[in-house]
Design a protein around this motif. Structure first.
Motif, short mmCIF file in Angstrom:
data_model
loop_
_atom_site.label_atom_id
_atom_site.label_comp_id
_atom_site.label_asym_id
_atom_site.label_seq_id
_atom_site.Cartn_x
_atom_site.Cartn_y
_atom_site.Cartn_z
N SER A 1 49.06 45.16 37.15
CA SER A 1 50.35 45.40 36.51
C SER A 1 50.25 46.53 35.50
N ASP A 2 49.14 46.58 34.78
CA ASP A 2 48.94 47.66 33.80
C ASP A 2 48.77 49.00 34.53
N ILE A 3 48.04 48.98 35.63
CA ILE A 3 47.88 50.20 36.44
C ILE A 3 49.24 50.66 36.96
N SER A 4 50.02 49.72 37.47
CA SER A 4 51.36 50.06 37.97
C SER A 4 52.22 50.65 36.87
N SER A 5 52.17 50.04 35.71
CA SER A 5 52.95 50.52 34.57
C SER A 5 52.55 51.94 34.19
N CYS B 1 43.37 56.95 38.16
CA CYS B 1 42.64 55.88 37.47
C CYS B 1 41.98 56.39 36.19
N LYS B 2 41.50 57.63 36.24
CA LYS B 2 40.87 58.21 35.04
C LYS B 2 41.91 58.34 33.94
N GLU B 3 43.08 58.87 34.27
CA GLU B 3 44.12 59.03 33.27
C GLU B 3 44.58 57.69 32.72
N TYR C 1 38.39 51.30 34.92
CA TYR C 1 38.42 52.41 35.87
C TYR C 1 37.92 51.99 37.25
N ASN C 2 36.79 51.30 37.30
CA ASN C 2 36.21 50.90 38.59
C ASN C 2 37.13 49.94 39.34
N PHE C 3 37.73 49.01 38.60
CA PHE C 3 38.68 48.08 39.23
C PHE C 3 39.85 48.86 39.82
N CYS C 4 40.35 49.83 39.08
CA CYS C 4 41.48 50.64 39.51
C CYS C 4 41.14 51.38 40.80
N VAL C 5 40.01 52.07 40.83
CA VAL C 5 39.64 52.86 42.00
C VAL C 5 39.43 51.96 43.21
N THR C 6 38.70 50.87 43.01
CA THR C 6 38.43 49.96 44.12
C THR C 6 39.71 49.37 44.70
N SER C 7 40.63 49.01 43.83
CA SER C 7 41.90 48.42 44.28
C SER C 7 42.74 49.42 45.04
N LEU C 8 42.88 50.61 44.48
CA LEU C 8 43.77 51.59 45.09
C LEU C 8 43.20 52.20 46.36
N GLN C 9 41.91 52.05 46.60
CA GLN C 9 41.33 52.55 47.84
C GLN C 9 41.78 51.72 49.04
N ALA C 10 42.48 50.62 48.79
CA ALA C 10 43.04 49.82 49.90
C ALA C 10 44.33 50.45 50.42
N ILE C 11 44.75 51.57 49.83
CA ILE C 11 46.00 52.23 50.23
C ILE C 11 45.90 52.76 51.65
N GLU D 1 52.68 46.66 45.14
CA GLU D 1 52.53 45.75 46.27
C GLU D 1 51.25 44.93 46.13
N LEU D 2 50.19 45.56 45.65
CA LEU D 2 48.94 44.84 45.42
C LEU D 2 49.12 43.76 44.36
N ALA D 3 49.89 44.08 43.32
CA ALA D 3 50.17 43.09 42.27
C ALA D 3 50.95 41.92 42.86
N LEU D 4 51.93 42.21 43.71
CA LEU D 4 52.72 41.17 44.33
C LEU D 4 51.87 40.29 45.24
N GLU D 5 50.99 40.91 46.01
CA GLU D 5 50.10 40.16 46.89
C GLU D 5 49.20 39.24 46.07
N ASN D 6 48.69 39.76 44.96
CA ASN D 6 47.84 38.96 44.08
C ASN D 6 48.59 37.76 43.53
N ALA D 7 49.83 37.99 43.06
CA ALA D 7 50.62 36.90 42.51
C ALA D 7 50.93 35.84 43.57
#
Length: 199
Positions: A177-181, A40-42, A52-62, A79-85
Protein backbone atom coordinates in the motif's frame (compact mmCIF):
# COMPACT_ATOMS: atom_id res chain seq x y z
CA UNK A 1 -19.29 9.94 0.70
CA UNK A 2 -16.56 8.87 -1.72
CA UNK A 3 -17.09 5.25 -0.75
CA UNK A 4 -20.72 5.43 -1.81
CA UNK A 5 -19.91 7.00 -5.15
CA UNK A 6 -17.61 4.13 -6.10
CA UNK A 7 -19.36 1.12 -4.57
CA UNK A 8 -21.36 0.48 -7.73
CA UNK A 9 -18.12 0.08 -9.71
CA UNK A 10 -16.36 -2.13 -7.20
CA UNK A 11 -17.27 -5.50 -8.69
CA UNK A 12 -16.38 -4.39 -12.20
CA UNK A 13 -13.00 -3.08 -11.10
CA UNK A 14 -12.31 -6.16 -9.03
CA UNK A 15 -12.92 -8.23 -12.16
CA UNK A 16 -10.50 -6.05 -14.11
CA UNK A 17 -7.84 -6.30 -11.45
CA UNK A 18 -8.05 -10.05 -11.11
CA UNK A 19 -8.43 -11.02 -14.76
CA UNK A 20 -7.07 -8.37 -17.11
CA UNK A 21 -3.89 -7.78 -15.12
CA UNK A 22 -2.97 -11.16 -13.59
CA UNK A 23 0.12 -11.48 -11.43
CA UNK A 24 2.28 -14.11 -13.12
CA UNK A 25 6.04 -14.21 -13.36
CA UNK A 26 7.48 -13.27 -16.71
CA UNK A 27 10.95 -12.54 -17.99
CA UNK A 28 11.51 -8.87 -17.19
CA UNK A 29 12.81 -6.71 -20.03
CA UNK A 30 15.77 -4.42 -19.19
CA UNK A 31 13.73 -1.20 -19.61
CA UNK A 32 11.01 -2.48 -17.27
CA UNK A 33 13.58 -3.74 -14.78
CA UNK A 34 15.20 -0.30 -14.82
CA UNK A 35 11.78 1.28 -14.23
CA UNK A 36 11.10 -1.05 -11.30
CA UNK A 37 14.53 -0.42 -9.78
CA UNK A 38 14.31 3.36 -10.13
CA UNK A 39 10.74 3.43 -8.81
CA UNK A 40 11.62 1.32 -5.78
CA UNK A 41 14.77 3.37 -5.16
CA UNK A 42 12.82 6.62 -5.19
CA UNK A 43 10.07 5.22 -2.98
CA UNK A 44 12.47 3.70 -0.43
CA UNK A 45 14.41 6.98 -0.33
CA UNK A 46 11.22 8.95 0.35
CA UNK A 47 9.67 6.55 2.87
CA UNK A 48 11.60 4.91 5.67
CA UNK A 49 8.82 2.31 5.80
CA UNK A 50 9.42 0.96 2.29
CA UNK A 51 11.88 -1.91 1.97
CA UNK A 52 13.69 -1.61 -1.37
CA UNK A 53 14.23 -5.36 -1.80
CA UNK A 54 10.60 -6.13 -0.98
CA UNK A 55 9.51 -3.52 -3.52
CA UNK A 56 11.70 -4.87 -6.33
CA UNK A 57 10.81 -8.49 -5.66
CA UNK A 58 7.09 -7.73 -5.57
CA UNK A 59 6.99 -5.59 -8.68
CA UNK A 60 8.97 -8.11 -10.70
CA UNK A 61 5.74 -10.15 -10.78
CA UNK A 62 4.43 -7.58 -13.29
CA UNK A 63 3.39 -9.14 -16.62
CA UNK A 64 5.37 -7.21 -19.20
CA UNK A 65 2.65 -7.48 -21.83
CA UNK A 66 0.44 -5.23 -19.74
CA UNK A 67 2.90 -2.60 -18.55
CA UNK A 68 4.63 0.08 -20.56
CA UNK A 69 5.10 2.89 -18.06
CA UNK A 70 4.91 4.03 -14.43
CA UNK A 71 1.12 4.17 -14.50
CA UNK A 72 1.00 0.47 -15.38
CA UNK A 73 3.39 -0.32 -12.54
CA UNK A 74 1.08 1.58 -10.18
CA UNK A 75 -1.96 -0.38 -11.29
CA UNK A 76 -0.23 -3.71 -10.75
CA UNK A 77 1.10 -2.58 -7.36
CA UNK A 78 -2.49 -1.92 -6.28
CA UNK A 79 -3.57 -5.27 -7.72
CA UNK A 80 -0.86 -6.98 -5.68
CA UNK A 81 -2.16 -5.23 -2.56
CA UNK A 82 -5.69 -6.41 -3.37
CA UNK A 83 -4.51 -9.98 -3.92
CA UNK A 84 -2.68 -9.88 -0.59
CA UNK A 85 -5.75 -8.59 1.24
CA UNK A 86 -7.99 -11.23 -0.37
CA UNK A 87 -5.58 -14.02 0.57
CA UNK A 88 -5.36 -12.71 4.13
CA UNK A 89 -9.13 -12.83 4.48
CA UNK A 90 -9.00 -16.51 3.51
CA UNK A 91 -6.22 -17.06 6.06
CA UNK A 92 -8.21 -15.37 8.82
CA UNK A 93 -11.34 -17.35 8.02
CA UNK A 94 -9.36 -20.61 8.28
CA UNK A 95 -7.92 -19.51 11.62
CA UNK A 96 -11.37 -18.66 12.95
CA UNK A 97 -12.86 -21.95 11.80
CA UNK A 98 -10.04 -23.92 13.43
CA UNK A 99 -11.00 -22.58 16.88
CA UNK A 100 -7.51 -23.39 18.12
CA UNK A 101 -6.81 -19.93 19.53
CA UNK A 102 -7.77 -18.38 22.86
CA UNK A 103 -10.79 -16.04 23.09
CA UNK A 104 -8.61 -12.91 22.99
CA UNK A 105 -6.87 -14.01 19.78
CA UNK A 106 -10.20 -15.01 18.24
CA UNK A 107 -11.63 -11.55 18.93
CA UNK A 108 -8.53 -9.97 17.38
CA UNK A 109 -8.95 -12.12 14.30
CA UNK A 110 -12.60 -11.12 13.96
CA UNK A 111 -11.64 -7.45 14.19
CA UNK A 112 -8.89 -7.94 11.61
CA UNK A 113 -11.33 -9.71 9.31
CA UNK A 114 -13.53 -6.61 9.32
CA UNK A 115 -10.51 -4.37 8.76
CA UNK A 116 -9.39 -6.41 5.77
CA UNK A 117 -12.89 -6.51 4.29
CA UNK A 118 -12.96 -2.71 4.47
CA UNK A 119 -9.43 -2.60 3.03
CA UNK A 120 -10.54 -4.50 -0.07
CA UNK A 121 -13.29 -1.96 -0.71
CA UNK A 122 -10.81 0.88 -0.26
CA UNK A 123 -8.29 -0.74 -2.59
CA UNK A 124 -10.87 -1.10 -5.35
CA UNK A 125 -12.00 2.50 -4.79
CA UNK A 126 -8.37 3.63 -4.93
CA UNK A 127 -7.96 1.86 -8.27
CA UNK A 128 -11.03 3.63 -9.65
CA UNK A 129 -9.80 6.97 -8.33
CA UNK A 130 -6.37 6.38 -9.86
CA UNK A 131 -7.84 5.67 -13.30
CA UNK A 132 -10.02 8.77 -12.97
CA UNK A 133 -6.85 10.74 -12.12
CA UNK A 134 -8.21 11.63 -8.68
CA UNK A 135 -4.75 11.09 -7.26
CA UNK A 136 -5.28 12.81 -3.92
CA UNK A 137 -8.26 10.60 -3.14
CA UNK A 138 -6.42 7.49 -4.30
CA UNK A 139 -3.52 8.36 -1.99
CA UNK A 140 -5.81 8.93 0.99
CA UNK A 141 -7.47 5.56 0.39
CA UNK A 142 -4.13 3.76 0.22
CA UNK A 143 -3.02 5.46 3.43
CA UNK A 144 -6.24 4.32 5.08
CA UNK A 145 -5.44 0.73 4.08
CA UNK A 146 -2.04 1.14 5.72
CA UNK A 147 -3.76 2.34 8.89
CA UNK A 148 -5.96 -0.76 8.82
CA UNK A 149 -2.92 -3.05 8.87
CA UNK A 150 -1.44 -1.12 11.78
CA UNK A 151 -4.73 -1.32 13.68
CA UNK A 152 -4.83 -5.08 13.12
CA UNK A 153 -1.33 -5.39 14.58
CA UNK A 154 -2.28 -3.23 17.55
CA UNK A 155 -5.24 -5.47 18.35
CA UNK A 156 -2.87 -8.26 19.35
CA UNK A 157 -0.43 -6.07 21.29
CA UNK A 158 -3.16 -4.99 23.71
CA UNK A 159 -2.47 -8.22 25.62
CA UNK A 160 1.06 -8.61 26.92
CA UNK A 161 2.82 -11.64 25.46
CA UNK A 162 0.21 -12.27 22.77
CA UNK A 163 1.60 -13.27 19.40
CA UNK A 164 0.62 -11.12 16.43
CA UNK A 165 -0.85 -13.87 14.31
CA UNK A 166 -1.03 -11.76 11.14
CA UNK A 167 2.31 -9.96 11.42
CA UNK A 168 3.58 -11.11 8.00
CA UNK A 169 0.28 -10.42 6.24
CA UNK A 170 0.01 -6.97 7.80
CA UNK A 171 3.60 -6.15 6.87
CA UNK A 172 3.10 -7.22 3.26
CA UNK A 173 -0.10 -5.23 2.78
CA UNK A 174 1.41 -2.20 4.52
CA UNK A 175 4.42 -2.33 2.18
CA UNK A 176 2.35 -2.82 -0.97
CA UNK A 177 0.00 0.00 0.00
CA UNK A 178 2.87 2.36 0.78
CA UNK A 179 4.54 1.48 -2.53
CA UNK A 180 1.25 2.09 -4.35
CA UNK A 181 0.83 5.42 -2.59
CA UNK A 182 4.34 6.45 -3.58
CA UNK A 183 3.76 5.52 -7.22
CA UNK A 184 0.46 7.40 -7.25
CA UNK A 185 2.33 10.52 -6.12
CA UNK A 186 4.97 10.01 -8.82
CA UNK A 187 2.31 9.58 -11.50
CA UNK A 188 0.45 12.69 -10.33
CA UNK A 189 3.55 14.78 -11.03
CA UNK A 190 3.86 13.80 -14.70
CA UNK A 191 1.55 14.27 -17.72
CA UNK A 192 -1.28 11.76 -17.93
CA UNK A 193 -0.61 8.53 -19.80
CA UNK A 194 -3.25 6.44 -18.11
CA UNK A 195 -4.84 5.53 -21.39
CA UNK A 196 -1.61 3.78 -22.39
CA UNK A 197 -0.98 1.60 -19.35
CA UNK A 198 -1.59 -1.64 -21.21
CA UNK A 199 -1.17 -2.94 -24.68
Amino acid sequence: MWHCSFSSLSLCCLFLLLTIIPTHCYLISPPLLDLINSTCKECSDKSANINYNFCVTSLQAIPITHVTNLQGVGIVAMELALENASNTISTIEKMLSSKEFDPFAMNCLRDCLELYADAITMLVDAFVAFLAENFDIATVLMRTVMDATSTCDEEFTEKKGELTLLAKENYNLFQLSDISSCIIKQVSSVPSQLTNVSS
